[in-house]
Design a protein around this motif. Structure first.
Motif, PDB file in Angstrom:
ATOM      1  N   LEU A  28       0.662  -0.947  -0.005  1.00 43.85           N
ATOM      2  CA  LEU A  28      -0.124   0.119  -0.489  1.00 43.85           C
ATOM      3  C   LEU A  28       0.495   1.031   0.485  1.00 43.85           C
ATOM      4  CD1 LEU A  28      -3.144  -1.236   2.853  1.00 43.85           C
ATOM      5  CD2 LEU A  28      -2.807  -1.040   0.055  1.00 43.85           C
ATOM      6  N   ARG A  29       2.018   1.046   0.302  1.00 41.36           N
ATOM      7  CA  ARG A  29       2.569   1.945   0.877  1.00 41.36           C
ATOM      8  C   ARG A  29       3.653   2.287  -1.268  1.00 41.36           C
ATOM      9  NH1 ARG A  29       4.492   4.267   5.116  1.00 41.36           N
ATOM     10  NH2 ARG A  29       4.171   2.955   6.287  1.00 41.36           N
ATOM     11  N   HIS A  30       4.097   1.751  -2.027  1.00 44.62           N
ATOM     12  CA  HIS A  30       4.388   1.264  -3.303  1.00 44.62           C
ATOM     13  C   HIS A  30       3.421   0.988  -3.890  1.00 44.62           C
ATOM     14  CE1 HIS A  30       8.052   2.643  -0.448  1.00 44.62           C
ATOM     15  NE2 HIS A  30       7.502   2.004  -0.441  1.00 44.62           N
ATOM     16  N   PRO A  31       1.997   1.585  -4.167  1.00 45.20           N
ATOM     17  CA  PRO A  31       1.476   0.749  -5.484  1.00 45.20           C
ATOM     18  C   PRO A  31       2.269   1.330  -7.134  1.00 45.20           C
ATOM     19  CG  PRO A  31       0.941   3.544  -5.324  1.00 45.20           C
ATOM     20  CD  PRO A  31       2.017   2.915  -3.632  1.00 45.20           C
ATOM     21  N   GLU A  32       3.629   1.733  -6.849  1.00 53.95           N
ATOM     22  CA  GLU A  32       3.945   1.794  -8.555  1.00 53.95           C
ATOM     23  C   GLU A  32       4.961   0.958  -8.526  1.00 53.95           C
ATOM     24  OE1 GLU A  32       7.047   3.276  -4.726  1.00 53.95           O
ATOM     25  OE2 GLU A  32       4.879   4.009  -5.534  1.00 53.95           O
ATOM     26  N   VAL A  33       5.315  -0.307  -7.231  1.00 51.80           N
ATOM     27  CA  VAL A  33       5.913  -1.231  -7.522  1.00 51.80           C
ATOM     28  C   VAL A  33       5.386  -2.524  -7.739  1.00 51.80           C
ATOM     29  CG1 VAL A  33       7.850  -2.835  -6.367  1.00 51.80           C
ATOM     30  CG2 VAL A  33       7.633   0.244  -6.566  1.00 51.80           C
ATOM     31  N   PHE A  34       4.013  -2.783  -7.003  1.00 53.75           N
ATOM     32  CA  PHE A  34       2.877  -4.018  -6.514  1.00 53.75           C
ATOM     33  C   PHE A  34       1.615  -3.453  -6.992  1.00 53.75           C
ATOM     34  CE2 PHE A  34       5.967  -3.812  -3.412  1.00 53.75           C
ATOM     35  CZ  PHE A  34       6.885  -5.375  -3.754  1.00 53.75           C
ATOM     36  N   GLY A  35       1.412  -4.055  -8.407  1.00 50.68           N
ATOM     37  CA  GLY A  35      -0.186  -4.276  -8.084  1.00 50.68           C
ATOM     38  C   GLY A  35      -0.846  -5.469  -7.853  1.00 50.68           C
ATOM     39  N   ASN A  36      -0.723  -6.301  -7.226  1.00 48.61           N
ATOM     40  CA  ASN A  36      -1.274  -7.459  -6.536  1.00 48.61           C
ATOM     41  C   ASN A  36      -1.079  -7.719  -4.872  1.00 48.61           C
ATOM     42  OD1 ASN A  36      -3.161  -7.937  -8.864  1.00 48.61           O
ATOM     43  ND2 ASN A  36      -0.445  -8.140  -9.225  1.00 48.61           N
ATOM     44  N   ILE A  37      -2.107  -7.478  -3.864  1.00 47.36           N
ATOM     45  CA  ILE A  37      -1.276  -7.799  -3.027  1.00 47.36           C
ATOM     46  C   ILE A  37      -2.178  -8.913  -2.082  1.00 47.36           C
ATOM     47  CG2 ILE A  37      -1.513  -7.066  -0.281  1.00 47.36           C
ATOM     48  CD1 ILE A  37      -1.609  -4.361  -1.705  1.00 47.36           C
ATOM     49  N   GLY A  38      -2.045  -9.809  -1.360  1.00 44.52           N
ATOM     50  CA  GLY A  38      -2.433 -10.950  -0.915  1.00 44.52           C
ATOM     51  C   GLY A  38      -1.668 -11.130   0.985  1.00 44.52           C
ATOM     52  N   SER A  39      -3.331 -11.269   1.402  1.00 43.04           N
ATOM     53  CA  SER A  39      -2.557 -11.056   3.167  1.00 43.04           C
ATOM     54  C   SER A  39      -3.540 -12.392   3.371  1.00 43.04           C
ATOM     55  CB  SER A  39      -3.338  -9.803   3.256  1.00 43.04           C
ATOM     56  OG  SER A  39      -3.569  -9.563   4.775  1.00 43.04           O
ATOM     57  N   PHE A  40      -2.651 -13.449   3.993  1.00 44.16           N
ATOM     58  CA  PHE A  40      -3.328 -14.745   4.891  1.00 44.16           C
ATOM     59  C   PHE A  40      -3.624 -14.569   5.915  1.00 44.16           C
ATOM     60  CE2 PHE A  40      -0.896 -15.624   0.775  1.00 44.16           C
ATOM     61  CZ  PHE A  40      -1.899 -15.719   0.065  1.00 44.16           C
ATOM     62  N   THR A  41      -4.443 -14.869   6.689  1.00 38.74           N
ATOM     63  CA  THR A  41      -4.930 -14.457   8.327  1.00 38.74           C
ATOM     64  C   THR A  41      -4.270 -13.407   8.709  1.00 38.74           C
ATOM     65  OG1 THR A  41      -3.121 -16.486   9.054  1.00 38.74           O
ATOM     66  CG2 THR A  41      -5.251 -16.937   8.095  1.00 38.74           C
ATOM     67  N   SER A  42      -4.230 -11.774   8.352  1.00 39.14           N
ATOM     68  CA  SER A  42      -4.237 -11.202   8.654  1.00 39.14           C
ATOM     69  C   SER A  42      -4.891 -10.142   8.447  1.00 39.14           C
ATOM     70  CB  SER A  42      -2.313 -11.016   8.572  1.00 39.14           C
ATOM     71  OG  SER A  42      -2.195  -9.699   9.427  1.00 39.14           O
ATOM     72  N   SER A  43      -4.251  -8.925   8.389  1.00 40.46           N
ATOM     73  CA  SER A  43      -5.080  -8.086   8.087  1.00 40.46           C
ATOM     74  C   SER A  43      -4.868  -6.439   8.223  1.00 40.46           C
ATOM     75  CB  SER A  43      -6.354  -7.748   9.242  1.00 40.46           C
ATOM     76  OG  SER A  43      -5.380  -6.527  10.057  1.00 40.46           O
ATOM     77  N   MET A  44      -5.107  -5.474   7.871  1.00 37.23           N
ATOM     78  CA  MET A  44      -4.330  -3.822   7.716  1.00 37.23           C
ATOM     79  C   MET A  44      -4.603  -3.264   9.204  1.00 37.23           C
ATOM     80  SD  MET A  44      -6.193  -2.530   3.903  1.00 37.23           S
ATOM     81  CE  MET A  44      -7.538  -2.812   5.116  1.00 37.23           C
ATOM     82  N   TYR A  45      -5.548  -3.421   9.450  1.00 36.40           N
ATOM     83  CA  TYR A  45      -5.668  -2.660  10.566  1.00 36.40           C
ATOM     84  C   TYR A  45      -5.606  -3.700  11.763  1.00 36.40           C
ATOM     85  CZ  TYR A  45      -8.752  -1.308  14.531  1.00 36.40           C
ATOM     86  OH  TYR A  45      -9.365  -0.913  15.602  1.00 36.40           O
ATOM     87  N   HIS A  46      -5.099  -2.832  12.968  1.00 32.02           N
ATOM     88  CA  HIS A  46      -4.374  -4.495  14.098  1.00 32.02           C
ATOM     89  C   HIS A  46      -4.555  -2.907  15.039  1.00 32.02           C
ATOM     90  CE1 HIS A  46      -2.521  -6.880  16.556  1.00 32.02           C
ATOM     91  NE2 HIS A  46      -3.058  -8.118  15.488  1.00 32.02           N
ATOM     92  N   THR A  47      -4.809  -3.140  16.173  1.00 38.80           N
ATOM     93  CA  THR A  47      -5.072  -2.122  17.434  1.00 38.80           C
ATOM     94  C   THR A  47      -3.817  -2.394  18.281  1.00 38.80           C
ATOM     95  OG1 THR A  47      -6.365  -3.650  18.478  1.00 38.80           O
ATOM     96  CG2 THR A  47      -7.655  -1.826  17.600  1.00 38.80           C
ATOM     97  N   ASN A  48      -3.822  -3.811  18.455  1.00 41.02           N
ATOM     98  CA  ASN A  48      -2.095  -4.802  19.154  1.00 41.02           C
ATOM     99  C   ASN A  48      -0.586  -4.228  18.294  1.00 41.02           C
ATOM    100  OD1 ASN A  48      -3.759  -4.554  20.899  1.00 41.02           O
ATOM    101  ND2 ASN A  48      -4.072  -6.622  20.358  1.00 41.02           N
ATOM    102  N   TYR A  49      -0.613  -3.470  17.602  1.00 43.11           N
ATOM    103  CA  TYR A  49       0.828  -3.884  16.277  1.00 43.11           C
ATOM    104  C   TYR A  49       0.900  -2.217  16.461  1.00 43.11           C
ATOM    105  CZ  TYR A  49       4.245  -4.000  13.269  1.00 43.11           C
ATOM    106  OH  TYR A  49       5.771  -4.257  12.874  1.00 43.11           O
ATOM    107  N   THR A  50       2.182  -1.698  17.192  1.00 42.00           N
ATOM    108  CA  THR A  50       2.539  -0.570  16.789  1.00 42.00           C
ATOM    109  C   THR A  50       4.146  -0.864  15.591  1.00 42.00           C
ATOM    110  OG1 THR A  50       3.778  -0.189  19.103  1.00 42.00           O
ATOM    111  CG2 THR A  50       1.379   0.061  19.289  1.00 42.00           C
ATOM    112  N   THR A  51       4.703   0.517  14.750  1.00 49.57           N
ATOM    113  CA  THR A  51       5.182   0.949  14.691  1.00 49.57           C
ATOM    114  C   THR A  51       6.169   2.139  14.811  1.00 49.57           C
ATOM    115  OG1 THR A  51       4.443   1.519  12.688  1.00 49.57           O
ATOM    116  CG2 THR A  51       4.224  -0.535  12.909  1.00 49.57           C
ATOM    117  N   VAL A  52       7.078   2.818  14.281  1.00 47.39           N
ATOM    118  CA  VAL A  52       7.736   4.094  14.256  1.00 47.39           C
ATOM    119  C   VAL A  52       7.122   4.153  12.918  1.00 47.39           C
ATOM    120  CG1 VAL A  52      10.048   3.366  15.903  1.00 47.39           C
ATOM    121  CG2 VAL A  52      10.418   2.905  13.550  1.00 47.39           C
ATOM    122  N   TYR A  53       6.728   4.235  11.844  1.00 48.92           N
ATOM    123  CA  TYR A  53       6.471   5.063  10.979  1.00 48.92           C
ATOM    124  C   TYR A  53       4.511   4.672  10.839  1.00 48.92           C
ATOM    125  CZ  TYR A  53       5.121   0.118   8.980  1.00 48.92           C
ATOM    126  OH  TYR A  53       5.337  -1.343   9.065  1.00 48.92           O
TER     127      TYR A  53
END
Length: 135
Positions: A28-53
């Motif tokens: 999702l950060r690099h739509p110029e590179v990837f035209g297809n995304i697959g997610s197996f048993t995970s999510s975009m949204y996650h309240t317990n996962y924190t990042t520095v970005y």
């Protein structure tokens, strides 16, 4: 030497569990590179996962038309036996609320039957994602 198609439409990023969360962030950060995304048993949204970005999913789904232009396939799958099933359900809900799920031909979020184990769901998810990529 390998013959490859160098365009973004011939490139996918996918992952399993935390790898899927990262695949979503990178794709999702690099739509110029990837035209297809697959997610197996995970999510975009996650309240317990924190990042520095700043995670990119919120901005990416704000503009339905741009999202649909940027991605050919956006695939997710889960089974109720997964620990993060609630987050997966929220992803699908967010995509419907954004209007992407109903407008994008290559959008799929599959929920496998409750008796399907995590391992079976991962294998089935990869099979279903690959069929969308190579059809």
């Amino acid at each position: 030497h390998y013959r490859v198609k160098p365009d973004k439409w011939s490139r996918a990023i996918a992952g399993l569990s935390l790898g899927a969360l990262m695949a979503n962030d990178i794709g999702l950060r690099h739509p110029e590179v990837f035209g297809n995304i697959g997610s197996f048993t995970s999510s975009m949204y996650h309240t317990n996962y924190t990042t520095v970005y700043e995670r990119p999913w919120e901005k990416a789904i704000q503009d339905k038309d741009t999202f649909i232009v940027n991605y050919k396939v956006f695939f997710g799958s889960a089974t109720p036996q997964e620990d993060h099933m609630d987050f997966s359900s929220i992803d699908d809900q967010l995509m419907h609320e954004a209007g992407i799920a109903d407008a994008m031909e290559g959008y799929r979020y599959l929920y496998y039957e409750p008796h399907i184990t995590r391992w079976e769901a991962w294998r089935m998810g990869l099979r279903d994602f690959a069929q969308m990529l190579f059809s």
